[in-house]
Design an enzyme around this catalytic site. Structure first.
Site, mmCIF file in Angstrom:
data_model
loop_
_atom_site.group_PDB
_atom_site.id
_atom_site.type_symbol
_atom_site.label_atom_id
_atom_site.label_comp_id
_atom_site.label_asym_id
_atom_site.label_seq_id
_atom_site.Cartn_x
_atom_site.Cartn_y
_atom_site.Cartn_z
ATOM 1 N N GLU A 1 51.360 47.675 53.812
ATOM 2 C CA GLU A 1 52.583 48.093 54.512
ATOM 3 C C GLU A 1 52.383 48.258 56.018
ATOM 4 O O GLU A 1 53.359 48.216 56.770
ATOM 5 C CB GLU A 1 53.139 49.376 53.871
ATOM 6 C CG GLU A 1 53.687 49.100 52.464
ATOM 7 C CD GLU A 1 54.075 50.326 51.668
ATOM 8 O OE1 GLU A 1 54.988 50.216 50.830
ATOM 9 O OE2 GLU A 1 53.465 51.402 51.847
ATOM 10 N N ASP B 1 60.726 44.684 43.954
ATOM 11 C CA ASP B 1 60.931 44.546 42.498
ATOM 12 C C ASP B 1 62.188 45.315 42.102
ATOM 13 O O ASP B 1 62.776 46.008 42.927
ATOM 14 C CB ASP B 1 59.718 45.104 41.736
ATOM 15 C CG ASP B 1 59.455 46.557 42.076
ATOM 16 O OD1 ASP B 1 58.663 46.815 42.996
ATOM 17 O OD2 ASP B 1 60.088 47.442 41.463
#
Ligand code: 4EH
Length: 231
Positions: free
Chosen positions: A12, A196
């Site tokens: 990230e 997701d």
């Protein structure tokens, strides 16, 4: 102004580390913090490790030890709202802890005495995100992001989080970062890109898309940093 930029996982913040100048690595409380310049702006960048406890520690460290005066979080999330597709960006309006449960004593989910179910993010930073999105000609959604110490990969748990908190997305760090920033009265911003749909395919989708979605979020966030330094 000193800007804290945090994620939870190495993926990230990796796209951000590539772009920093004069990087100074500082070890504190068993974690690495990167003090650096980004286009001549003072920044401190770190990934916390996963979950509410580590993200609390990192957020508090960014504010109290490194004296940052604004905190921006970037990362990935599972979608709850069906309109959110992989790679889409979502800005948190407010965040609850979906796994905080003392309901047996008559309290609502996500609530403890002297706390609140939701912690709201900074309005000005949200407005800045809208401006950046407009300039980039991209669609950016705002919504509720729910946090808990669980990787959600079931329709049942996802449904509970949707029904109980009207959440649009979910992850494992945002609400704890929000509690810290709210307590210390520091403006903060939580940005996530969908990796997701928090259902039975979640772990497979996550592994495939974590890197690309993390990059989408990080790149957008750095566009905001460019503008923040000018205000
Ligand atoms: O930091 C954790 C990462 C998953 S755990 C929370 N992040 C990613 C957001 C997220 C998420 N959270 C809960 C994306 N999809 C989510 C979901 N439920 N469905 C992890 C993943 N890989 C290796 C180690 N830990």
């Amino acid at each position: 102004m000193k800007i804290a930029i945090m994620g939870a996982m190495p993926e990230e913040i990796a796209p951000i580390l590539e772009r920093l100048d004069d990087v100074q690595e500082v070890n504190y409380a068993k974690n690495k913090y990167y003090k650096a310049k980004y286009n001549n702006i003072d920044v401190v960048v770190a990934y916390s490790k996963i979950g509410k406890v580590f993200s609390t520690l990192t957020a508090a460290t960014m504010l109290q030890i490194f004296a940052c005066d604004v905190l921006l979080f970037t990362g990935v999330a599972g979608a709850v709202n069906d309109e959110l597709k992989i790679g889409d960006l979502i800005v948190a309006t407010k965040l609850p802890q979906h796994d905080l449960d003392i309901t047996i004593f008559g309290h609502p989910y996500g609530y403890v005495p002297e706390g609140s179910v939701f912690v709201e993010t900074d309005q000005d930073l949200r407005a800045l995100a809208k401006l950046v999105a407009k300039e980039m000609d991209i669609d950016i959604k705002e919504g509720i992001i729910a946090t808990g110490d669980q990787f959600i990969a079931s329709q049942e748990r996802k449904g509970f989080i949707a029904d109980t908190f009207h959440a649009d997305a979910l992850e494992m760090e945002g609400a704890s970062v929000a509690v810290v920033c709210d307590a210390l009265d520091v403006p903060f911003f939580i940005l996530r890109s969908i990796s997701d749909s928090a259902d039975m395919d979640a772990s497979f989708n996550f592994e495939e898309f974590v890197e690309s979605s993390a990059k989408i979020s990080a790149e957008f966030l750095m566009k905001m940093v460019d503008k923040l330094a000018k205000v």
